[in-house]
Design a protein around this motif. Sequence first.
Motif, PDB file in Angstrom:
ATOM      1  N   PHE A   1      -2.063   6.167  10.072  1.00  0.00           N
ATOM      2  CA  PHE A   1      -2.773   5.734  11.284  1.00  0.00           C
ATOM      3  C   PHE A   1      -2.506   4.250  11.503  1.00  0.00           C
ATOM      4  CE2 PHE A   1      -5.748   9.194   9.775  1.00  0.00           C
ATOM      5  CZ  PHE A   1      -5.326  10.112  10.711  1.00  0.00           C
ATOM      6  N   ARG A   2      -2.013   3.902  12.662  1.00  0.00           N
ATOM      7  CA  ARG A   2      -1.655   2.510  12.939  1.00  0.00           C
ATOM      8  C   ARG A   2      -2.783   1.747  13.631  1.00  0.00           C
ATOM      9  NH1 ARG A   2       2.385   1.664   9.502  1.00  0.00           N
ATOM     10  NH2 ARG A   2       4.030   3.251   9.701  1.00  0.00           N
ATOM     11  N   HIS A   3      -3.869   2.454  13.976  1.00  0.00           N
ATOM     12  CA  HIS A   3      -4.903   1.806  14.782  1.00  0.00           C
ATOM     13  C   HIS A   3      -5.981   1.134  13.937  1.00  0.00           C
ATOM     14  CE1 HIS A   3      -6.534   5.750  13.814  1.00  0.00           C
ATOM     15  NE2 HIS A   3      -7.740   5.277  14.061  1.00  0.00           N
ATOM     16  N   GLU A   4      -5.916   1.275  12.605  1.00  0.00           N
ATOM     17  CA  GLU A   4      -6.901   0.611  11.760  1.00  0.00           C
ATOM     18  C   GLU A   4      -6.308   0.365  10.382  1.00  0.00           C
ATOM     19  OE1 GLU A   4     -10.383   2.977  11.173  1.00  0.00           O
ATOM     20  OE2 GLU A   4      -9.305   4.677  10.333  1.00  0.00           O
ATOM     21  N   THR A   5      -6.919  -0.547   9.637  1.00  0.00           N
ATOM     22  CA  THR A   5      -6.441  -0.858   8.301  1.00  0.00           C
ATOM     23  C   THR A   5      -6.942   0.190   7.308  1.00  0.00           C
ATOM     24  OG1 THR A   5      -8.378  -2.198   7.721  1.00  0.00           O
ATOM     25  CG2 THR A   5      -6.572  -3.322   8.869  1.00  0.00           C
ATOM     26  N   ALA A   6      -6.313   0.216   6.133  1.00  0.00           N
ATOM     27  CA  ALA A   6      -6.735   1.166   5.097  1.00  0.00           C
ATOM     28  C   ALA A   6      -8.165   0.892   4.655  1.00  0.00           C
ATOM     29  CB  ALA A   6      -5.779   1.096   3.910  1.00  0.00           C
TER      30      ALA A   6
ATOM     31  N   ARG B   1     -17.677   3.706  -4.323  1.00  0.00           N
ATOM     32  CA  ARG B   1     -16.715   3.510  -3.237  1.00  0.00           C
ATOM     33  C   ARG B   1     -15.863   2.252  -3.459  1.00  0.00           C
ATOM     34  NH1 ARG B   1     -17.191   5.085   2.260  1.00  0.00           N
ATOM     35  NH2 ARG B   1     -19.302   5.755   1.771  1.00  0.00           N
ATOM     36  N   GLY B   2     -16.407   1.290  -4.188  1.00  0.00           N
ATOM     37  CA  GLY B   2     -15.672   0.062  -4.429  1.00  0.00           C
ATOM     38  C   GLY B   2     -14.343   0.272  -5.127  1.00  0.00           C
ATOM     39  N   ILE B   3     -14.203   1.360  -5.890  1.00  0.00           N
ATOM     40  CA  ILE B   3     -12.917   1.655  -6.539  1.00  0.00           C
ATOM     41  C   ILE B   3     -11.846   1.893  -5.484  1.00  0.00           C
ATOM     42  CG2 ILE B   3     -11.695   3.334  -7.978  1.00  0.00           C
ATOM     43  CD1 ILE B   3     -14.286   3.679  -9.567  1.00  0.00           C
ATOM     44  N   LEU B   4     -12.187   2.603  -4.409  1.00  0.00           N
ATOM     45  CA  LEU B   4     -11.224   2.860  -3.337  1.00  0.00           C
ATOM     46  C   LEU B   4     -10.889   1.578  -2.583  1.00  0.00           C
ATOM     47  CD1 LEU B   4     -12.714   6.201  -1.951  1.00  0.00           C
ATOM     48  CD2 LEU B   4     -10.991   5.879  -3.749  1.00  0.00           C
ATOM     49  N   LEU B   5     -11.889   0.740  -2.369  1.00  0.00           N
ATOM     50  CA  LEU B   5     -11.616  -0.558  -1.749  1.00  0.00           C
ATOM     51  C   LEU B   5     -10.679  -1.377  -2.624  1.00  0.00           C
ATOM     52  CD1 LEU B   5     -15.207  -1.509  -0.507  1.00  0.00           C
ATOM     53  CD2 LEU B   5     -13.284  -0.749   0.911  1.00  0.00           C
ATOM     54  N   ALA B   6     -10.925  -1.350  -3.948  1.00  0.00           N
ATOM     55  CA  ALA B   6     -10.114  -2.132  -4.880  1.00  0.00           C
ATOM     56  C   ALA B   6      -8.652  -1.688  -4.857  1.00  0.00           C
ATOM     57  CB  ALA B   6     -10.685  -2.019  -6.288  1.00  0.00           C
ATOM     58  N   VAL B   7      -8.413  -0.392  -4.649  1.00  0.00           N
ATOM     59  CA  VAL B   7      -7.039   0.106  -4.549  1.00  0.00           C
ATOM     60  C   VAL B   7      -6.296  -0.606  -3.423  1.00  0.00           C
ATOM     61  CG1 VAL B   7      -5.658   2.138  -3.922  1.00  0.00           C
ATOM     62  CG2 VAL B   7      -7.527   2.358  -5.573  1.00  0.00           C
ATOM     63  N   CYS B   8      -7.003  -0.924  -2.353  1.00  0.00           N
ATOM     64  CA  CYS B   8      -6.386  -1.503  -1.154  1.00  0.00           C
ATOM     65  C   CYS B   8      -6.383  -3.029  -1.149  1.00  0.00           C
ATOM     66  CB  CYS B   8      -7.120  -1.014   0.095  1.00  0.00           C
ATOM     67  SG  CYS B   8      -7.203   0.785   0.261  1.00  0.00           S
ATOM     68  N   MET B   9      -7.077  -3.653  -2.085  1.00  0.00           N
ATOM     69  CA  MET B   9      -7.254  -5.103  -2.035  1.00  0.00           C
ATOM     70  C   MET B   9      -6.152  -5.834  -2.802  1.00  0.00           C
ATOM     71  SD  MET B   9     -11.416  -5.202  -2.461  1.00  0.00           S
ATOM     72  CE  MET B   9     -11.580  -6.999  -2.426  1.00  0.00           C
ATOM     73  N   LYS B  10      -5.874  -7.037  -2.348  1.00  0.00           N
ATOM     74  CA  LYS B  10      -4.842  -7.878  -2.958  1.00  0.00           C
ATOM     75  C   LYS B  10      -5.339  -8.413  -4.303  1.00  0.00           C
ATOM     76  CE  LYS B  10      -2.911 -10.751  -0.162  1.00  0.00           C
ATOM     77  NZ  LYS B  10      -1.514 -10.240  -0.033  1.00  0.00           N
ATOM     78  N   LEU B  11      -4.479  -8.350  -5.325  1.00  0.00           N
ATOM     79  CA  LEU B  11      -4.806  -8.885  -6.650  1.00  0.00           C
ATOM     80  C   LEU B  11      -4.170 -10.255  -6.802  1.00  0.00           C
ATOM     81  CD1 LEU B  11      -6.022  -8.516  -9.510  1.00  0.00           C
ATOM     82  CD2 LEU B  11      -3.831  -7.509 -10.184  1.00  0.00           C
ATOM     83  N   ILE B  12      -5.011 -11.239  -7.119  1.00  0.00           N
ATOM     84  CA  ILE B  12      -4.550 -12.609  -7.339  1.00  0.00           C
ATOM     85  C   ILE B  12      -4.816 -12.971  -8.792  1.00  0.00           C
ATOM     86  CG2 ILE B  12      -4.815 -15.028  -6.660  1.00  0.00           C
ATOM     87  CD1 ILE B  12      -5.991 -13.992  -4.029  1.00  0.00           C
TER      88      ILE B  12
ATOM     89  N   THR C   1     -14.769  -5.874   9.766  1.00  0.00           N
ATOM     90  CA  THR C   1     -13.386  -5.759   9.295  1.00  0.00           C
ATOM     91  C   THR C   1     -12.502  -4.972  10.267  1.00  0.00           C
ATOM     92  OG1 THR C   1     -13.925  -3.747   8.022  1.00  0.00           O
ATOM     93  CG2 THR C   1     -14.098  -5.860   6.876  1.00  0.00           C
ATOM     94  N   GLY C   2     -13.043  -4.640  11.421  1.00  0.00           N
ATOM     95  CA  GLY C   2     -12.322  -3.784  12.353  1.00  0.00           C
ATOM     96  C   GLY C   2     -11.015  -4.364  12.844  1.00  0.00           C
ATOM     97  N   HIS C   3     -10.901  -5.673  12.899  1.00  0.00           N
ATOM     98  CA  HIS C   3      -9.673  -6.317  13.374  1.00  0.00           C
ATOM     99  C   HIS C   3      -8.919  -6.980  12.221  1.00  0.00           C
ATOM    100  CE1 HIS C   3     -10.881  -5.530  17.494  1.00  0.00           C
ATOM    101  NE2 HIS C   3     -12.073  -6.040  17.228  1.00  0.00           N
TER     102      HIS C   3
ATOM    103  N   LEU D   1       0.828  -1.203   0.000  1.00  0.00           N
ATOM    104  CA  LEU D   1       0.000   0.000   0.000  1.00  0.00           C
ATOM    105  C   LEU D   1       0.868   1.260   0.000  1.00  0.00           C
ATOM    106  CD1 LEU D   1      -2.791  -1.113   2.487  1.00  0.00           C
ATOM    107  CD2 LEU D   1      -3.035  -0.745   0.030  1.00  0.00           C
ATOM    108  N   GLN D   2       1.988   1.230   0.713  1.00  0.00           N
ATOM    109  CA  GLN D   2       2.896   2.373   0.691  1.00  0.00           C
ATOM    110  C   GLN D   2       3.466   2.576  -0.710  1.00  0.00           C
ATOM    111  OE1 GLN D   2       5.542   1.156   3.830  1.00  0.00           O
ATOM    112  NE2 GLN D   2       4.443   2.334   5.405  1.00  0.00           N
ATOM    113  N   ALA D   3       3.768   1.483  -1.414  1.00  0.00           N
ATOM    114  CA  ALA D   3       4.272   1.588  -2.782  1.00  0.00           C
ATOM    115  C   ALA D   3       3.201   2.163  -3.702  1.00  0.00           C
ATOM    116  CB  ALA D   3       4.721   0.217  -3.278  1.00  0.00           C
ATOM    117  N   VAL D   4       1.942   1.795  -3.490  1.00  0.00           N
ATOM    118  CA  VAL D   4       0.840   2.337  -4.290  1.00  0.00           C
ATOM    119  C   VAL D   4       0.676   3.833  -4.011  1.00  0.00           C
ATOM    120  CG1 VAL D   4      -1.656   2.272  -4.655  1.00  0.00           C
ATOM    121  CG2 VAL D   4      -0.372   0.142  -4.477  1.00  0.00           C
ATOM    122  N   ALA D   5       0.664   4.204  -2.731  1.00  0.00           N
ATOM    123  CA  ALA D   5       0.487   5.614  -2.363  1.00  0.00           C
ATOM    124  C   ALA D   5       1.604   6.477  -2.936  1.00  0.00           C
ATOM    125  CB  ALA D   5       0.441   5.751  -0.841  1.00  0.00           C
ATOM    126  N   ALA D   6       2.849   5.973  -2.914  1.00  0.00           N
ATOM    127  CA  ALA D   6       3.979   6.739  -3.434  1.00  0.00           C
ATOM    128  C   ALA D   6       3.970   6.767  -4.960  1.00  0.00           C
ATOM    129  CB  ALA D   6       5.291   6.147  -2.928  1.00  0.00           C
TER     130      ALA D   6
END
Length: 302
Positions: free
Chosen positions: A85-90, A141-152, A204-206, A67-72
């Motif tokens: 933020f370290r207290h929750e996932t993207a 909103r699913g586009i933003l979720l897709a940015v964060c999701m693993k591609l297999i 998905t909180g944990h 995710l850091q590589a994507v953001a950069a």
Amino acid sequence: MDADVPPPIMLHPHWEQALAGFIREQARGLPLGAENRNYKDRHPKCEVAIALTPLRVLAGERTTEELQAVAAGLELPWLRSYLSFRHETAIHSVLRMTADETAAALRETAEAVDRIGHVEGPAAEVVAVVRQLQQQFPHDRGILLAVCMKLIQLDPGHAAVIPPGCLHTYLSGQAVLIMGISDNALQAGLTKEYVDLCELQDLTGHGQPQPSPLPLLDVGDGEQRIPLWSDDLDLRRVVVGDGPKAVRVGPLSVALAAIEPACITVDEFTVDMKPEAKILYAGEPATATFTGPSQIFVASTL
């Protein structure tokens, strides 16, 4: 399943979530058919996907490093800020976005994809995914979720397990899906149907369990066994060539002809199977003879 148009991003609850959610909605008197009903039953739902053609799957969440590589690589302020933020996932952060925050992040993402030059690795994967979804699901909103999701990416004949509690969808390709007996599916994006953001945040909180490859066990002569979530179930992939192929069925079996037509004979009964047709066999264990050429999937109780 044919993923020419991706199905909604969804999550199947695990057994504790399903049981608690079903009891809670029953106590509220929410009808089973209500549009805002999340839990139709009290059962979890595991999912196994076997690729028939090259298959692209979004499931779970990328690692922090990805995710850091994507953001950069895409210069995405919204993703960079959430990763601080370290207290929750993207993904949890995306589900918490207000409507205005969602619209702003979608604009940032669209502008980044439009101006981007050459990128590699996770950022290149995200560019391709976003460009596809923007055409089919603009402003979702699913586009933003897709940015964060693993591609297999699965080659034909390979399989993956999508565990309960894991967000997922399919981007392209054809696959055979085997799922547990449950109607519980909470939609999260790429849909015009009801989306319960509060419930999804809770689920998905944990974090999420991650998808994993599933090895197919070669039993010889063009036949493979696919392990499932219960020892009482047996799933086999059978490649039928020019000659007939014998396969055991029963006491309860479902046979699926995938892509190509096939023919099944049990005792004196013969049935032609069109592509994607399913045949139910209930009776004493017997030997079925398939002719093709075709791929056959046979799921049986033991």
